[in-house]
Design a protein around this motif. Structure first.
Motif, PDB file in Angstrom:
ATOM      1  N   ARG A 162       0.824  -1.328   0.034  1.00  0.00           N
ATOM      2  CA  ARG A 162       0.065  -0.070   0.137  1.00  0.00           C
ATOM      3  C   ARG A 162       0.995   1.312   0.134  1.00  0.00           C
ATOM      4  O   ARG A 162       0.654   2.184  -0.823  1.00  0.00           O
ATOM      5  N   GLN A 163       1.816   1.259   0.780  1.00  0.00           N
ATOM      6  CA  GLN A 163       2.874   2.366   0.892  1.00  0.00           C
ATOM      7  C   GLN A 163       3.455   2.897  -0.409  1.00  0.00           C
ATOM      8  O   GLN A 163       3.731   3.980  -0.982  1.00  0.00           O
ATOM      9  N   GLU A 164       3.857   1.634  -1.143  1.00  0.00           N
ATOM     10  CA  GLU A 164       4.517   1.761  -2.539  1.00  0.00           C
ATOM     11  C   GLU A 164       3.487   2.613  -3.479  1.00  0.00           C
ATOM     12  O   GLU A 164       3.940   3.232  -4.478  1.00  0.00           O
ATOM     13  N   LEU A 165       2.248   1.998  -3.428  1.00  0.00           N
ATOM     14  CA  LEU A 165       1.420   2.617  -4.231  1.00  0.00           C
ATOM     15  C   LEU A 165       0.851   3.871  -3.747  1.00  0.00           C
ATOM     16  O   LEU A 165       0.618   4.852  -4.908  1.00  0.00           O
ATOM     17  N   LEU A 166       1.027   4.403  -2.588  1.00  0.00           N
ATOM     18  CA  LEU A 166       0.721   5.782  -2.211  1.00  0.00           C
ATOM     19  C   LEU A 166       1.883   6.609  -2.650  1.00  0.00           C
ATOM     20  O   LEU A 166       1.709   7.861  -3.012  1.00  0.00           O
ATOM     21  N   ASN A 167       3.201   6.139  -2.756  1.00  0.00           N
ATOM     22  CA  ASN A 167       4.325   7.017  -3.279  1.00  0.00           C
ATOM     23  C   ASN A 167       4.139   7.162  -4.615  1.00  0.00           C
ATOM     24  O   ASN A 167       4.211   8.186  -5.259  1.00  0.00           O
ATOM     25  N   ILE A 168       3.593   6.317  -5.441  1.00  0.00           N
ATOM     26  CA  ILE A 168       3.348   6.530  -6.665  1.00  0.00           C
ATOM     27  C   ILE A 168       1.930   7.657  -6.899  1.00  0.00           C
ATOM     28  O   ILE A 168       2.391   8.547  -7.958  1.00  0.00           O
ATOM     29  N   MET A 169       1.048   7.478  -6.274  1.00  0.00           N
ATOM     30  CA  MET A 169       0.142   8.582  -6.130  1.00  0.00           C
ATOM     31  C   MET A 169       0.532  10.007  -6.087  1.00  0.00           C
ATOM     32  O   MET A 169       0.164  10.775  -6.359  1.00  0.00           O
ATOM     33  N   ALA A 170       1.581   9.916  -5.136  1.00  0.00           N
ATOM     34  CA  ALA A 170       2.208  11.375  -4.656  1.00  0.00           C
ATOM     35  C   ALA A 170       2.722  11.964  -5.968  1.00  0.00           C
ATOM     36  O   ALA A 170       2.701  13.053  -6.031  1.00  0.00           O
ATOM     37  N   HIS A 171       3.625  11.040  -6.524  1.00  0.00           N
ATOM     38  CA  HIS A 171       4.298  11.505  -8.003  1.00  0.00           C
ATOM     39  C   HIS A 171       3.106  12.038  -9.096  1.00  0.00           C
ATOM     40  O   HIS A 171       3.323  13.159  -9.533  1.00  0.00           O
ATOM     41  N   ILE A 172       2.197  11.184  -9.129  1.00  0.00           N
ATOM     42  CA  ILE A 172       1.370  11.638 -10.268  1.00  0.00           C
ATOM     43  C   ILE A 172       0.407  12.707  -9.921  1.00  0.00           C
ATOM     44  O   ILE A 172       0.074  13.516 -10.569  1.00  0.00           O
ATOM     45  N   PRO A 184       9.736  13.448 -15.322  1.00  0.00           N
ATOM     46  CA  PRO A 184      10.819  12.747 -15.943  1.00  0.00           C
ATOM     47  C   PRO A 184      10.669  11.415 -16.344  1.00  0.00           C
ATOM     48  O   PRO A 184       9.992  10.528 -15.710  1.00  0.00           O
ATOM     49  N   ASP A 185      11.719  10.848 -17.139  1.00  0.00           N
ATOM     50  CA  ASP A 185      11.548   9.814 -18.098  1.00  0.00           C
ATOM     51  C   ASP A 185      11.866   8.546 -16.892  1.00  0.00           C
ATOM     52  O   ASP A 185      11.214   7.571 -16.659  1.00  0.00           O
ATOM     53  N   ASP A 186      12.911   8.789 -15.994  1.00  0.00           N
ATOM     54  CA  ASP A 186      13.147   7.840 -15.130  1.00  0.00           C
ATOM     55  C   ASP A 186      12.188   7.667 -13.889  1.00  0.00           C
ATOM     56  O   ASP A 186      11.807   6.688 -13.286  1.00  0.00           O
ATOM     57  N   VAL A 187      11.374   8.963 -13.673  1.00  0.00           N
ATOM     58  CA  VAL A 187      10.353   8.790 -12.815  1.00  0.00           C
ATOM     59  C   VAL A 187       9.312   7.983 -13.404  1.00  0.00           C
ATOM     60  O   VAL A 187       8.544   7.049 -12.671  1.00  0.00           O
ATOM     61  N   ILE A 188       8.740   8.168 -14.368  1.00  0.00           N
ATOM     62  CA  ILE A 188       8.037   7.251 -15.114  1.00  0.00           C
ATOM     63  C   ILE A 188       8.243   5.789 -15.217  1.00  0.00           C
ATOM     64  O   ILE A 188       7.556   4.767 -15.099  1.00  0.00           O
ATOM     65  N   ASP A 189       9.664   5.581 -15.491  1.00  0.00           N
ATOM     66  CA  ASP A 189      10.036   3.905 -15.569  1.00  0.00           C
ATOM     67  C   ASP A 189      10.058   3.704 -14.048  1.00  0.00           C
ATOM     68  O   ASP A 189       9.583   2.406 -14.070  1.00  0.00           O
ATOM     69  N   ASN A 190      10.295   4.294 -13.132  1.00  0.00           N
ATOM     70  CA  ASN A 190      10.369   3.809 -11.833  1.00  0.00           C
ATOM     71  C   ASN A 190       8.951   3.473 -11.281  1.00  0.00           C
ATOM     72  O   ASN A 190       8.754   2.402 -10.621  1.00  0.00           O
ATOM     73  N   ILE A 191       8.020   4.274 -11.716  1.00  0.00           N
ATOM     74  CA  ILE A 191       6.563   3.897 -11.436  1.00  0.00           C
ATOM     75  C   ILE A 191       6.051   2.791 -12.078  1.00  0.00           C
ATOM     76  O   ILE A 191       5.353   1.883 -11.390  1.00  0.00           O
ATOM     77  N   GLU A 398      -5.134  -2.258 -15.223  1.00  0.00           N
ATOM     78  CA  GLU A 398      -5.628  -1.102 -15.975  1.00  0.00           C
ATOM     79  C   GLU A 398      -4.588   0.117 -16.044  1.00  0.00           C
ATOM     80  O   GLU A 398      -4.875   0.654 -16.786  1.00  0.00           O
ATOM     81  N   PHE A 399      -3.869   0.099 -15.043  1.00  0.00           N
ATOM     82  CA  PHE A 399      -3.056   1.393 -15.136  1.00  0.00           C
ATOM     83  C   PHE A 399      -1.773   1.529 -16.176  1.00  0.00           C
ATOM     84  O   PHE A 399      -1.199   0.311 -16.519  1.00  0.00           O
ATOM     85  N   ASN A 400      -2.083   2.495 -16.815  1.00  0.00           N
ATOM     86  CA  ASN A 400      -0.971   2.792 -17.891  1.00  0.00           C
ATOM     87  C   ASN A 400      -0.849   4.387 -18.053  1.00  0.00           C
ATOM     88  O   ASN A 400      -1.828   5.282 -17.661  1.00  0.00           O
ATOM     89  N   PHE A 401       0.222   4.927 -18.918  1.00  0.00           N
ATOM     90  CA  PHE A 401       0.305   6.203 -19.199  1.00  0.00           C
ATOM     91  C   PHE A 401      -0.206   6.552 -20.486  1.00  0.00           C
ATOM     92  O   PHE A 401       0.129   7.673 -20.862  1.00  0.00           O
ATOM     93  N   ASN A 402      -1.068   5.691 -21.289  1.00  0.00           N
ATOM     94  CA  ASN A 402      -1.632   6.054 -22.487  1.00  0.00           C
ATOM     95  C   ASN A 402      -2.949   6.571 -22.478  1.00  0.00           C
ATOM     96  O   ASN A 402      -3.569   6.889 -23.328  1.00  0.00           O
ATOM     97  N   ALA A 409      -4.151   7.832 -12.366  1.00  0.00           N
ATOM     98  CA  ALA A 409      -4.163   8.153 -10.793  1.00  0.00           C
ATOM     99  C   ALA A 409      -5.232   7.407  -9.881  1.00  0.00           C
ATOM    100  O   ALA A 409      -5.050   6.670  -8.755  1.00  0.00           O
ATOM    101  N   GLU A 410      -6.335   7.438 -10.709  1.00  0.00           N
ATOM    102  CA  GLU A 410      -7.509   6.781  -9.911  1.00  0.00           C
ATOM    103  C   GLU A 410      -7.248   5.144 -10.009  1.00  0.00           C
ATOM    104  O   GLU A 410      -7.832   4.458  -9.022  1.00  0.00           O
ATOM    105  N   ASP A 411      -6.605   4.605 -10.865  1.00  0.00           N
ATOM    106  CA  ASP A 411      -6.460   3.190 -10.862  1.00  0.00           C
ATOM    107  C   ASP A 411      -5.464   2.887  -9.479  1.00  0.00           C
ATOM    108  O   ASP A 411      -5.816   2.023  -8.961  1.00  0.00           O
ATOM    109  N   ILE A 412      -4.393   3.693  -9.340  1.00  0.00           N
ATOM    110  CA  ILE A 412      -3.673   3.399  -8.146  1.00  0.00           C
ATOM    111  C   ILE A 412      -4.121   3.810  -6.932  1.00  0.00           C
ATOM    112  O   ILE A 412      -4.302   2.725  -6.099  1.00  0.00           O
ATOM    113  N   ARG A 413      -5.150   4.737  -6.924  1.00  0.00           N
ATOM    114  CA  ARG A 413      -5.727   5.060  -5.849  1.00  0.00           C
ATOM    115  C   ARG A 413      -6.838   3.962  -5.308  1.00  0.00           C
ATOM    116  O   ARG A 413      -6.778   3.458  -4.308  1.00  0.00           O
TER     117      ARG A 413
END
Length: 443
Positions: A162-172, A184-191, A398-402, A409-413
């Motif tokens: 859950r914490q890993e997903l919340l960290n992703i939500m914070a970036h998005i 940044p590309d490295d942030v997108i890759d990391n997510i 369902e999550f993707n950046f396309n 963000a809603e998928d992650i939430r």
């Protein structure tokens, strides 16, 4: 949940040496002042006091040990007082009646002590359900895994996801708030890598073949075979009593019969079934259909056959890794026949004379242990965990950046929310009553 002080008998009602009455709430010390010779100012937390126990009129009810646990260092996070009284029904009743006469005191509802512990942040829902499992445990393995869950093994696993997903939500969400800034590309890759890893970890956790639920409810072992192969005799030998009728008349057993055993600390449900044969009446045919269905649902199938006859073809319908081939009536076999059957990997028993039963039980215990070895150390013990995790996986898939970033963000939430349902990290009032309602009064 109101703010009244609650009380309940925390041990089984009836005749016993000691019974424990537990009181929890802001006015818990009022019970000490009214019912003992100990004053509020003198009582120390975690000290044992031996005192007279009186009703509100000063009449002696009992002599008992009194303990005080000061908030927040108590099970519920509130002030708790325990009266360790004699376990006579009259004593228990009189103490409970006295507590009921105090203002702002009421009898606790099932599981309310644990529910208050949850609301006060002392435990999460998985720990609460681990406590319930420990109370209900009947075998060593059930006790072991309930204690693991009580210690927070599941909570730590789920909260980490859950914490890993919340960290992703914070970036998005930061990007949503400042759309002029590119991610940044490295942030997108990391997510994307984190989402993939969490999803795969959850899927791996889900693929333990319901081991946790089996541990709570019992592993299913079905005895399958032709009429007069000795299925009922085997069940009686395993149960060490006459659990079912044994007869030479084919078709005596027409329905599935269960017995419950403890094998190497694991709960096991043995099921005797109708004999497999083609020429059978309508009722017996239904029994055979039930037998095959039970075998397909079982964790282990004992393929029992008469050592003097051929193996029934119906055994081929069963999944190979859950079958144990057992040749019965070893007492009638020649040495050459025994060697031939053992060479094929079959176990030899004589259910009638109780020979080879211990070896069969060890083989069953070994198969169950292998299932545990293949699973995770943190077991899914309830169907609601499994459903929430499956929902989380669906959202992560369902999550993707396309698509619109808000939808991503809603998928992650929603995935994080599903995991939060398990531990109680979100508002889950609708599941609380169901969970704590299964507890006993006083827990």
């Amino acid at each position: 949940m109101d703010n009244k002080t609650i009380y309940a008998l925390s041990t089984v009602y009836g005749k016993s040496g000691v019974a424990v009455v537990r009181v929890s709430g802001s006015d818990a010390l009022k019970a000490v002042e009214f019912m003992t010779n100990i004053t509020r100012q003198d009582i120390k937390p975690r000290y044992a006091y031996f005192s007279d126990i009186k009703d509100i009129h000063g009449n002696l009810l009992d002599k008992a040990v009194v303990l005080y646990f000061k908030a927040p260092s108590s099970f519920t996070g509130e002030d708790i007082v325990e009266f360790q009284i004699h376990g006579a029904k009259a004593v228990i009743t009189s103490v409970l009646e006295t507590l009921s006469s105090l203002s702002d005191f009421r009898l606790a509802e099932p599981g309310e002590f644990s529910k208050r512990a949850f609301y006060n942040g002392k435990i999460d829902l998985t720990e609460a359900e681990g406590l319930a499992d420990l109370i209900d445990s009947e075998t060593a393995a059930q006790q072991k895994y309930a204690l693991r869950q009580m210690e927070g093994k599941l909570r730590d696993l789920y909260e980490n996801w859950r914490q890993e997903l919340l960290n992703i939500m914070a970036h998005i969400e930061a990007y949503i708030d400042f759309p002029d800034e590119e991610l940044p590309d490295d942030v997108i890759d990391n997510i994307q890598n984190t989402v993939f890893k969490v999803k795969e970890d959850i899927l791996c956790h889900l693929e333990n073949n319901t081991i946790g639920e089996r541990l709570r409810d019992g592993f299913r072992v079905v005895i399958l075979g032709e009429p007069n192969a000795g299925k009922s005799s085997l069940l009686n030998a395993v149960a060490k009593r006459e659990a079912v009728i044994v007869s030479d008349i084919a078709g005596t057993t027409r329905d599935a019969v269960d017995i419950y055993l403890d094998i190497d600390g694991y709960p096991v449900i043995f099921t005797d079934t109708a004999g497999l044969r083609e020429a059978a009446g309508i009722i017996e045919q239904k029994g055979i259909a039930i037998a095959l269905d039970k075998a397909k649902e079982a964790d282990i199938v004992i393929c029992l056959f008469d050592g003097l006859k051929n193996i029934p073809q119906e055994f081929d319908l069963m999944t190979e890794n859950k079958k144990i081939y057992v040749a019965n009536k070893a007492d009638k076999l020649s040495d050459e026949q025994k060697i031939n059957l053992q060479h094929k990997g079959y176990l030899l028993i004589s259910a009638k004379y109780n020979q080879g039963i211990d070896i069969l039980l060890k083989a069953i215990g070994s198969k169950i242990k292998d299932k545990f070895a293949a699973g995770s150390g943190a077991l899914i013990t309830r169907q609601r965990y499994r459903e929430a995790l499956r929902n989380a996986v669906n959202y992560l898939q369902e999550f993707n950046f396309n698509k619109e970033i808000e939808l991503s963000a809603e998928d992650i939430r929603l995935a994080a929310r599903e995991i939060g349902k398990i531990t109680g990290r979100i508002e889950v009032e609708e599941v609380l009553d169901k969970i704590f309602g299964s507890f006993c009064i006083g827990k």
